[in-house]
Design an enzyme around this catalytic site. Structure first.
Site, PDB file in Angstrom:
ATOM      1  CG  HIS A 160     100.156  65.262  75.128  1.00  0.00           C
ATOM      2  ND1 HIS A 160     100.004  64.395  74.002  1.00  0.00           N
ATOM      3  CD2 HIS A 160      98.963  66.200  75.581  1.00  0.00           C
ATOM      4  CE1 HIS A 160      98.717  64.009  74.011  1.00  0.00           C
ATOM      5  NE2 HIS A 160      98.121  65.130  75.072  1.00  0.00           N
TER       6      HIS A 160
ATOM      7  CE1 TYR B 128      93.399  65.879  73.783  1.00  0.00           C
ATOM      8  CE2 TYR B 128      94.968  64.574  73.136  1.00  0.00           C
ATOM      9  CZ  TYR B 128      94.893  65.396  73.783  1.00  0.00           C
ATOM     10  OH  TYR B 128      95.127  66.232  74.452  1.00  0.00           O
TER      11      TYR B 128
ATOM     12  CG  ASP C  82     100.548  28.904  90.105  1.00  0.00           C
ATOM     13  OD1 ASP C  82      99.458  28.215  90.859  1.00  0.00           O
ATOM     14  OD2 ASP C  82     100.563  29.037  88.993  1.00  0.00           O
TER      15      ASP C  82
HETATM   16  C1  LIG Z   1      99.248  68.646  78.026  1.00  0.00           C
HETATM   17  C2  LIG Z   1      98.314  67.964  78.431  1.00  0.00           C
HETATM   18  C3  LIG Z   1      97.078  67.875  78.470  1.00  0.00           C
HETATM   19  C4  LIG Z   1      96.201  66.272  79.355  1.00  0.00           C
HETATM   20  N1  LIG Z   1      95.504  66.350  79.211  1.00  0.00           N
HETATM   21  C5  LIG Z   1      94.508  65.028  80.481  1.00  0.00           C
HETATM   22  C6  LIG Z   1      93.343  65.348  79.951  1.00  0.00           C
HETATM   23  O1  LIG Z   1      92.683  65.137  78.860  1.00  0.00           O
HETATM   24  N2  LIG Z   1      92.385  64.262  80.760  1.00  0.00           N
HETATM   25  C7  LIG Z   1      93.400  62.923  81.323  1.00  0.00           C
HETATM   26  O2  LIG Z   1      92.600  63.032  82.474  1.00  0.00           O
HETATM   27  N3  LIG Z   1      94.688  63.638  82.073  1.00  0.00           N
HETATM   28  C8  LIG Z   1      95.561  64.780  80.640  1.00  0.00           C
HETATM   29  N4  LIG Z   1      96.952  65.093  80.869  1.00  0.00           N
HETATM   30  C9  LIG Z   1      97.494  64.271  81.965  1.00  0.00           C
HETATM   31  C10 LIG Z   1      97.458  65.006  83.752  1.00  0.00           C
HETATM   32  O3  LIG Z   1      97.510  66.461  83.447  1.00  0.00           O
HETATM   33  C11 LIG Z   1      98.433  64.123  84.569  1.00  0.00           C
HETATM   34  O4  LIG Z   1      97.942  62.996  84.306  1.00  0.00           O
HETATM   35  C12 LIG Z   1      98.493  64.834  85.781  1.00  0.00           C
HETATM   36  O5  LIG Z   1      97.775  66.294  86.378  1.00  0.00           O
HETATM   37  C13 LIG Z   1      99.367  64.463  87.138  1.00  0.00           C
HETATM   38  O6  LIG Z   1      99.279  64.956  87.690  1.00  0.00           O
HETATM   39  P1  LIG Z   1     100.358  64.534  89.465  1.00  0.00           P
HETATM   40  O7  LIG Z   1      99.908  64.309  90.353  1.00  0.00           O
HETATM   41  O8  LIG Z   1     100.768  62.989  89.301  1.00  0.00           O
HETATM   42  O9  LIG Z   1     101.434  65.641  89.120  1.00  0.00           O
HETATM   43  P2  LIG Z   1     101.599  66.808  88.954  1.00  0.00           P
HETATM   44  O10 LIG Z   1      99.950  68.285  88.043  1.00  0.00           O
HETATM   45  O11 LIG Z   1     102.453  67.446  87.974  1.00  0.00           O
HETATM   46  O12 LIG Z   1     101.798  67.361  90.166  1.00  0.00           O
HETATM   47  C14 LIG Z   1     103.094  67.311  91.231  1.00  0.00           C
HETATM   48  C15 LIG Z   1     103.373  68.209  92.226  1.00  0.00           C
HETATM   49  O13 LIG Z   1     104.827  67.812  92.732  1.00  0.00           O
HETATM   50  C16 LIG Z   1     105.365  69.051  92.802  1.00  0.00           C
HETATM   51  N5  LIG Z   1     106.674  68.440  93.373  1.00  0.00           N
HETATM   52  C17 LIG Z   1     107.449  67.720  93.345  1.00  0.00           C
HETATM   53  N6  LIG Z   1     108.531  67.077  93.567  1.00  0.00           N
HETATM   54  C18 LIG Z   1     108.091  67.850  95.014  1.00  0.00           C
HETATM   55  C19 LIG Z   1     108.726  68.204  95.700  1.00  0.00           C
HETATM   56  N7  LIG Z   1     110.679  67.360  96.400  1.00  0.00           N
HETATM   57  N8  LIG Z   1     108.848  68.788  96.736  1.00  0.00           N
HETATM   58  C20 LIG Z   1     106.896  69.374  96.910  1.00  0.00           C
HETATM   59  N9  LIG Z   1     106.440  68.755  95.713  1.00  0.00           N
HETATM   60  C21 LIG Z   1     107.310  68.276  94.731  1.00  0.00           C
HETATM   61  C22 LIG Z   1     105.214  69.448  91.625  1.00  0.00           C
HETATM   62  O14 LIG Z   1     105.622  70.686  92.265  1.00  0.00           O
HETATM   63  C23 LIG Z   1     103.551  69.127  91.268  1.00  0.00           C
HETATM   64  O15 LIG Z   1     103.044  70.926  91.840  1.00  0.00           O
HETATM   65  C24 LIG Z   1      97.318  66.006  80.297  1.00  0.00           C
HETATM   66  C25 LIG Z   1      98.868  66.193  80.747  1.00  0.00           C
HETATM   67  C26 LIG Z   1      98.901  67.554  79.628  1.00  0.00           C
HETATM   68  C27 LIG Z   1     100.586  67.902  79.205  1.00  0.00           C
END
Ligand SMILES: Cc1cc2nc3c(=O)[nH]c(=O)nc-3n(C[C@H](O)[C@H](O)[C@H](O)COP(=O)(O)OP(=O)(O)OC[C@H]3O[C@@H](n4cnc5c(N)ncnc54)[C@H](O)[C@@H]3O)c2cc1C
Length: 817
Positions: A227, A253, A536
């Site tokens: 993205h 956006y 249901d």
């Molecule tokens: C370019 C871009 C623009 C975006 N813009 C927006 C926006 O404007 N508004 C919005 O609401 N959202 C936006 N998003 C989405 C948003 O960034 C994500 O939905 C959100 O950050 C997801 O958070 P998360 O905690 O699920 O994942 P992450 O932030 O990826 O966190 C997951 C974590 O798990 C850790 N992990 C994985 N496996 C293990 C393991 N085995 N042991 C320990 N740790 C582990 C990883 O290291 C990572 O830090 C955007 C995303 C992108 C890519």
């Protein structure tokens, strides 16, 4: 900080979601919680998010989840002392075509239904809010004053601090390498820094959540997609208080950032991230990392943005960020306890709105964990909405890319996905296709929605007006009311409950009285502790120790899990999924008996084969389980046929039915027929937030018996006070009004609810909707009988009539308008 040796819960992943779950668990009094992050907090997707925070979704509860995020982000800094960058300058949405304007108006009505402010604006008013845009192609706009933007990493850090302040431990540089289990229960996790004993694990591993779940056989169907967005240098004269801007017709956006703009888009040809076919998991060492900028792929997005904001032509571009994010096959995130493993929870797949969702999703998941059940109906994001097909990574990837590519497409009513089809088909599929079926897709199944008459192409045409299939469905509807039709409902989920204690288990699980002899069919709800309707369905008694459940296609995983987990401990009762063993042909209509009696020697008279009973019939050489039930309000039978005999039985029925006018009919006709008869649809009219008493289903509940059942106490308590909401039926006189659900219900000009389902009744010749009328101090018959009723449809009010009785009665073939 080193890892402790034991914890009440272990959260895997320190992105914004994991931090929010830790914060809310600690707030709910779970202080002994550990969050483990493989690298540093926010190093996954969170650090590079654009930070737009929108709130409106198509479900009331998910909108409430996002509204809570906004409340939290407004106040978090005051609590933790760490800034979140929250700015509430509102959100603007543009419309450049008449259809998009209708979509915006429908969204504004939905927002009003859900208590979220959203105003329609003229192009000139929109320009005032966003003076740097070229508004010459606008036909309208809408504004949500409470939308905003925030700094994603700062929110995550602020939530982490709030969690630590309440006792949670957060350990960085600590990959979780495994989950240990004994006798099917979680006993702990293994990490790079040692083992932790725990009975509960929360998978918030972002794009790595699929791989982490797979370690314990839990399926988390998501796909990483690239993205991109640009960040510009400051643009002279750019107001610092610009609302966020969504321009879906140009697929882009915007957000103001330190005097410049952030601009990104949802291209129709997205690129998966992963090796080869894109179905590989992201590398584990991908931390604070980005993918290479792909200017070629971004060019169409940039071209659209330049047309909208001419000043971009001279603005310096600081960076083109290419960040991967996990997306899901239906565009909604994934929350809840995994059906495959007790006490293994998932919060992942946030489809580029994880920042907007984190506050509310983290709270909902924490409440779910603490209570052992969701705090409210979270079905649109519930992990149990997936099924077998979602274990196939190719299918998940292709559906996800389709959903991403349609992110900003107009959300047409009745839209069906196109990719990954056909996948699961009934044995009758080739016959029905040859007969002109236009299929829809549900949990991977191809299901006939309607049948095109000769000369008509079996394809839905997108539009907000009267659909192209209206007349075809009307004809099928009439055939069901006047003659007889055949529906292929093979995709129904079917389970067997067997064991010496199966009957005792059903006493507890079912709200209806299932103490019936073999041969009986019972219609029942399955309730949660709050008395809410979790399922249901019908249950047929096959023998003293064997029962047969039939439920909706989409509820296969959910209902199976619910029944399995509700069997009281120590009872001898086992649940087996037999969906694939039987095709289902539903023969419905006043002449159904004539057709059935022509293909079987058995006595199918009312005396020998009464309503709500089942018998085995021999048809075309097959032993068919025939259930005398109906969801369309006509005489009829569901014929459960061994799959290998489905073709022969179908052919025999069609041959015998020819002289009675038997025709094929599809799911859109079922919807029209059931709306007139007042049969409830789970997920639209009824669900975990509604009790049978509120839904008008008290007749199906065994409150008059002494039998204890799950939800009984809650219903008894509810009986002692006035009901705060009641399901009612509404019709509109103007047949051209299109009801789709989510339209606002008004009584004497005041909002009192919204429609759950909406459609058209072809016998009554009117649009029909169902929705709860709500009032804190009670909804009684007087309130329902009096007042001036209106519906708001696409931002306009139309006169409506309220009904509490079915619109159609097959006995007298009487139609109430
Ligand atoms: C370019 C871009 C623009 C975006 N813009 C927006 C926006 O404007 N508004 C919005 O609401 N959202 C936006 N998003 C989405 C948003 O960034 C994500 O939905 C959100 O950050 C997801 O958070 P998360 O905690 O699920 O994942 P992450 O932030 O990826 O966190 C997951 C974590 O798990 C850790 N992990 C994985 N496996 C293990 C393991 N085995 N042991 C320990 N740790 C582990 C990883 O290291 C990572 O830090 C955007 C995303 C992108 C890519």
């Amino acid at each position: 900080m080193s890892v402790p040796t034991r914890a009440q819960a272990v959260i895997v992943g320190g992105g914004i979601i994991g931090c929010s779950v830790a914060y809310h668990l600690a707030k709910l009094g779970w202080h002994d919680v550990v969050l483990l992050e493989r690298h540093k907090l926010t190093s996954g997707s969170t650090w590079h998010a654009a930070g737009l925070v929108g709130q409106l979704r198509s479900s009331a509860n998910i909108t409430q989840v996002l509204k809570y995020s906004v409340e939290l982000y407004r106040t978090l800094e005051a609590e933790t002392g760490l800034a979140t960058g929250w700015k509430m300058h509102g959100g603007l949405r543009l419309a450049c075509t008449p259809d998009r304007l209708i979509e915006l108006k429908r969204q504004a009505t939905t927002a009003r239904s859900f208590g979220l402010e959203m105003h329609m604006l003229s192009p000139a008013e929109a320009l005032k809010l966003w003076p740097v845009m070229d508004a010459s192609d606008l036909v309208g706009a809408a504004f949500l004053p409470t939308d905003g933007q925030a700094n994603p990493a700062d929110i995550a850090q602020s939530l982490a601090k709030g969690a630590r302040n309440r006792g949670a431990r957060i350990v960085e540089d600590c990959p979780v390498t495994g989950v240990t289990r004994k006798d099917g229960r979680i006993t702990g996790v293994e990490t790079a820094q040692g083992a932790i004993r725990t009975e509960l694990v929360v998978n918030c591993a972002g794009q790595w959540a699929r791989a982490f779940g797979a370690r314990v056989g839990v399926n988390v169907p998501l796909q990483s997609v690239r993205h991109q967005y640009i960040v510009t240098e400051p643009i002279p004269g750019l107001p610092r208080d610009l609302p966020t801007l969504r321009d879906p017709d140009r697929l882009i956006y915007f957000k103001e950032e330190v005097g410049g703009l952030v601009m990104g888009g949802y291209e129709p040809n997205p690129i998966a991230w992963g090796a080869g076919d894109g179905a590989a998991d992201p590398p584990e060492d991908f931390a604070f990392s980005l993918l290479d900028s792909d200017w070629d792929h971004f060019e169409p997005t940039m071209t659209e943005a330049l047309a909208r904001v001419p000043a971009l032509a001279t603005a310096g571009v600081k960076q083109l960020i290419n960040g991967p994010e996990s997306f899901t096959p239906d565009g909604s995130f994934i929350l809840g306890e995994a059906p495959e493993l007790k006490n293994f929870y998932v919060g992942a797949g946030f489809n580029a709105f994880g920042i907007a969702s984190a506050g509310g999703a983290g709270r909902a998941l924490a409440e779910w964990i603490v209570a052992g059940e969701p705090p409210m109906d979270l079905w649109p994001v519930d992990i149990r909405r997936f099924g077998g097909p979602h274990r196939d990574r190719g299918f998940v990837s292709t559906r996800t890319l389709e959903a991403y590519g349609k992110h900003y497409a107009v959300a047409w009513p009745h839209d069906e996905p196109e990719s990954g089809r056909p996948l699961r088909v009934s044995p009758l599929y080739p016959r029905l296709k040859a007969a002109g079926a236009c299929f829809g897709s549900k949990l991977g199944w191809e299901r006939p929605n309607w049948f095109a008459p000769a000369g008509v192409t079996p394809k839905d045409a997108p539009g907000f007006g009267r659909p192209n299939w209206f007349d075809a469905v009307a004809a099928e509807h009439r055939a069901a009311r006047e003659r007889v039709v055949l529906f292929d409902q093979t995709s129904f989920a079917k389970f067997l409950l067997v064991g010496a204690d199966a009957a005792a288990a059903l006493d507890w699980i079912c709200a209806a009285d299932t103490r019936r002899p073999p041969g009986a069919v019972v219609y029942t709800q399955l309730l949660n502790r709050r008395g809410g309707i979790e399922a249901d369905l019908t249950v047929s008694r096959l023998a003293d120790d064997a029962f047969y459940f039939v439920t909706g296609t989409g509820f296969a995983t959910r209902d199976f899990t619910w029944i399995r987990d509700a069997i009281p401990a120590g009872l001898d009762a086992r649940l087996i999924d037999v969906t694939s063993a039987f095709a289902v042909l539903a023969l419905m209509g006043p002449r159904a008996r004539d057709v059935l009696s022509a293909v079987t020697d058995a006595d199918v008279s009312n005396a020998a084969f009464p309503f709500m009973s089942w018998r085995e019939l021999i048809i075309a050489g097959a032993a068919v389980r025939a259930l005398r039930v109906t969801y369309v309000g006509e005489l009829g039978w569901e014929l459960h046929v061994p799959v290998e005999s489905a073709g022969a039985v179908y052919d025999a029925l069609m041959a015998a039915g020819a002289r009675h006018g038997l025709v094929n009919a599809g799911y859109r006709a079922i919807e029209s027929l059931r709306l007139e008869k007042g049969y409830r649809a789970w997920g639209a009219d009824i669900g975990p937030d509604h009790t049978p008493l509120e839904a008008g289903l008290g007749f199906a509940v065994k409150l008059k018996t002494e039998i204890d059942f799950q939800g009984r106490q809650a219903l008894l308590a509810q009986q002692r006070a006035p009901l705060r909401k009641r399901l009612a039926c509404f019709t509109v006189d103007d047949p051209t009004v299109v009801l789709l659900g989510r339209e606002t219900i008004l009584r004497d000009g005041e909002t009192v609810g919204w429609l759950g389902s909406g459609g058209f009744g072809h016998s009554v010749g009117r649009p029909i909707g169902y929705g709860y009328v709500r009032r804190e101090d009670g909804v009684d018959a007087d309130l329902l009988r009096s007042g001036r009723w209106e519906l708001e449809v696409a931002a306009e009010r139309v006169k409506a009539t309220l009904h509490m009785a079915p619109l159609y009665d097959p006995k007298s073939a009487r139609v109430r308008g």
